[in-house]
Design an enzyme around this catalytic site. Structure first.
Site: not given
Ligand SMILES: [Zn+2]
Length: 220
Positions: A104-107, A145, A173, A175
């Site tokens: 995931c690109e956020h975490h 996703q 996920h 995260c």
């Molecule tokens: Zn994430």
């Protein structure tokens, strides 16, 4: 689909996934910039990057990212260009339960799960073993996703110009799971439907029925 056994082309994907690993360069290359930044990260969290257990960690992590993010280096069109065939076949082609592993690109934490990909050909088909590779290629990037689902669908749409494409992805996920917040949102289902999969109720329902048959969510 007149006869599910004839036309529902599901198969074991282990082989394809191994082939894909080969294609994407296996163990990966350790880039010094990544090694340096991992050393800094280790110091920043209060660790001693020079202690025994951690000495080779920056190199390992750098190699790992190179492997997990290999999708940036592979040109999808080049990957499939020898596997597009002109065929007079107009039944739904479906490959379901394609395992994928993404970040995931956020975490920068993994999200993992299964992709179900179908299309209704209009004169062109793609070699079946290439579909898991297409999924893998888009998974091996920093992703969300929803975008990954759309990219797989768009790619098949532009490459094959079929009557329609359907992609459904079920992901877990880490995260959400590991951080103990929003645990209820850890499992996510996204879909991208275009052409007949979007505007023909019968096609869409056939696709969704085949996906749900014999599959009860993700098991790990
Ligand atoms: Zn994430």
């Amino acid at each position: 689909m007149t006869n599910a056994n004839d036309h529902l082309r599901t198969k074991e994907h282990k082989l394809e996934i191994e082939e894909a690993a080969e294609l994407f360069g296996g163990a990966g290359v350790a880039r010094p910039e990544i090694e340096d930044s991992i050393r800094e990260l280790l110091s920043a969290v209060g660790e001693d990057p020079d202690r025994d257990g951690l000495q080779r960690t920056p190199e390992r992590v750098a190699r790992m990212y190179d492997e997990l993010l290999a999708g940036y280096r592979v040109d999808p069109e080049q990957m499939i260009n020898d596997a597009i065939f002109d065929v007079d076949y107009d039944e739904m082609v479906l490959v379901k339960d394609i395992e994928f592993y993404s970040l995931c690109e956020h975490h920068l934490l993994p999200f993992i799960g299964k992709a179900h990909v179908a299309y209704l050909p209009k004169g062109k088909v793609i070699g079946l073993s290439k579909i898991p590779r297409v999924v893998d290629l888009f998974a091996r990037r920093l992703q969300v996703q929803e975008r990954m689902t759309r990219q797989i669908s768009d790619f098949l749409e532009t490459t094959l110009h079929p009557h329609g494409v359907g992609v459904v992805i079920e992901g877990l996920h880490l995260c959400s799971m590991m951080r103990g917040v929003k645990k209820a949102n850890a499992r996510m289902v996204t879909s991208a439907l275009c052409g007949t999969f979007s505007n023909n109720e019968v096609t869409r329902q056939e696709f969704l029925d085949h996906i749900s048959r014999g599959s009860v969510g993700i098991h790990f």
